[in-house]
Write a protein that holds these residues in place. Structure first.
Motif, PDB file in Angstrom:
ATOM      1  N   GLU A  32       0.818  -1.146   0.061  1.00 42.18           N
ATOM      2  CA  GLU A  32      -0.077  -0.018   0.044  1.00 42.18           C
ATOM      3  C   GLU A  32       0.906   1.178  -0.131  1.00 42.18           C
ATOM      4  N   VAL A  33       0.287   2.295  -0.715  1.00 41.30           N
ATOM      5  CA  VAL A  33       1.078   3.471  -0.870  1.00 41.30           C
ATOM      6  C   VAL A  33       0.530   4.664  -0.005  1.00 41.30           C
ATOM      7  N   HIS A  34       0.975   5.377   0.805  1.00 44.80           N
ATOM      8  CA  HIS A  34       0.579   6.399   1.561  1.00 44.80           C
ATOM      9  C   HIS A  34       1.468   7.473   1.248  1.00 44.80           C
ATOM     10  N   GLN A  35       0.498   8.847   1.250  1.00 45.20           N
ATOM     11  CA  GLN A  35       1.270   9.921   0.602  1.00 45.20           C
ATOM     12  C   GLN A  35       1.100  11.106   1.775  1.00 45.20           C
ATOM     13  N   ALA A  36       2.147  11.852   1.965  1.00 46.14           N
ATOM     14  CA  ALA A  36       2.074  13.072   2.700  1.00 46.14           C
ATOM     15  C   ALA A  36       2.944  14.218   2.026  1.00 46.14           C
ATOM     16  N   GLN A  37       2.384  15.600   2.029  1.00 41.83           N
ATOM     17  CA  GLN A  37       2.749  16.548   1.384  1.00 41.83           C
ATOM     18  C   GLN A  37       3.563  17.447   2.301  1.00 41.83           C
ATOM     19  N   SER A  38       3.951  17.202   3.583  1.00 43.78           N
ATOM     20  CA  SER A  38       4.874  17.779   4.360  1.00 43.78           C
ATOM     21  C   SER A  38       5.452  16.717   5.476  1.00 43.78           C
TER      22      SER A  38
END
Length: 408
Positions: A32-38
């Motif tokens: 699974e891929v989890h994304q964060a912009q900071s």
């Protein structure tokens, strides 16, 4: 087992388009891929999930990738997560050195090499899944080891109980053979002596007074054998739960006073006497034969271990219970032995050569318990012993009804 493990990947970049491109690049069914912009968003995800790999962009506003990596290395939950940095800076800017200082395991440089990214992600995902399999195997091994330790402990307990049972059996057989042999030897000698007198025609040996003495000796020996057999039968009944009680209404004081009178001859033979100090009328519903058996055993023990000192007996009612107390002034029982003597084949003074199977107190306690009562002992070594039998005044049938009502 590997196919059942899902790996989670964390990608951090301040640009949404970079996140989308990298997520599409590393997408796969095994993870699974989890994304964060900071970095702040990434920390929240790191505390919530267990990740197989973190891919961090170096140049982000606020907290950059290197600072986030240092925070991850300082936190117990995240310090073992492999970190791969993504940088658009040239290789000559010494980013790699600073990245490795921050805890990176590898670097990716923009523009990204599709095959290199997929290959690296695949390696770390496989490593994570293999580690998880190994962890589970280790947990299974530890659980198996603990179960084996429990089983080993149970086996050791069972072995100890078996060894104790074998010792008890051997002790029992030794005691029984000795105790049975004593009255039997007496009967055999009497029989041989009478045969000898008859073969010699010595009829004077069978005069009325001598014949009376012979009959009394025979009766004592036979009663000893009967008592031994009854004790063994009672133990068998107790073990199988077949010790039946036949309760009826009677006066406990009358039973005890009758027993004291019957034991006077035995007391005189021991150069002592029994004092009935208190004998209040106490009526209740008990098995008269079994209660007589209990009190008789206590009187017999008091005479046996009382060192020829007077024995005091008391019968009274207190706190809704009927009490019978038998007190001697003999050798006493140590605190360590006060529970042991109520076990099978144990004696008040095992070190002394005093006869008996060591079943009397065990059987007595079981009988009293079957009536809903208890036996207490108050004793010190060299100061004698007081045995107290406490019996409920409530009828046995009422006790059973009350117990059934309580359980219902």
């Amino acid at each position: 087992m590997l196919s059942q493990i899902t790996a989670k990947l964390l990608i951090v970049d301040d640009l949404p388009e970079n996140l989308l491109a990298l997520a599409a690049l590393i997408h796969g069914e095994a993870h699974e891929v989890h994304q964060a912009q900071s970095a702040e968003d990434a920390l929240g995800l790191l505390l919530e999930h267990e990740f197989a790999l973190a891919i961090l962009d170096v140049q982000m506003p606020g907290m950059n990738g290197f600072e986030l990596a240092e925070l991850m290395r300082g936190t117990e939950k995240t310090k073992h997560i492999p970190i791969v940095f993504v940088s658009a800076a040239g290789r000559e800017m010494n980013y790699a050195f600073k990245g490795y200082e921050s805890g990176a395991v590898d670097f990716l440089h923009k523009p990204l090499d599709t095959m290199a990214v997929k290959s690296k992600v695949s390696v770390f995902v496989d490593l994570y899944r293999q580690r998880k399999v190994l962890d589970r195997q280790l947990q299974d091994l530890e659980r198996s080891r603990q179960e084996q330790e429990v089983l080993l402990g149970q086996l050791q307990v069972a072995r100890g109980e078996l060894e104790r049972a074998v010792r008890m059996r051997d002790d029992f057989m030794s005691i029984v053979s000795h105790e049975v042999r004593t009255p039997l030897n007496g009967l055999i000698l009497e029989t041989q002596l009478r045969k000898m007198h008859l073969s010699r025609g010595n009829l004077a040996a069978f005069s009325e007074d001598k014949l009376q003495a012979m009959v009394e000796r025979d009766e004592r020996q036979i009663n000893s054998l009967i008592r031994l057999i009854e004790d063994m039968l009672d133990v068998s009944r107790i073990r199988t739960g077949k010790l039946s009680l036949r309760p009826r209404q009677f006066d406990l004081a009358q039973l005890v006073s009758g027993l004291v009178e019957n034991f006077e001859a035995q007391a005189l033979a021991s150069n002592t006497h029994i004092e009935l100090q208190r004998c209040d009328t106490v009526e209740g519903e008990w098995d008269e034969f079994r209660i007589e058996q209990v009190v008789a055993n206590l009187l017999s023990n008091a005479l046996r271990y009382g060192q020829r000192q007077p024995v005091q007996v008391r019968v009274f009612e207190q706190a809704g219970m009927a009490w019978v107390q038998v007190q001697d002034h003999g050798i006493g029982v140590s605190a360590a032995n006060q529970q042991r003597i109520f076990q099978q084949f144990e004696r008040v003074a095992a070190e002394q050569a005093i006869g008996g199977l060591g079943l009397g107190l065990y059987i007595s306690e079981q009988i009293v318990r079957a009536h809903g009562g208890q036996i207490q002992i108050d004793s010190e070594v060299g100061q004698g012993a007081t045995f107290s039998v406490l019996l409920p005044l409530t009828a046995l049938s009422q006790q059973t009804d009350q117990a059934q009502a309580t359980s219902a």
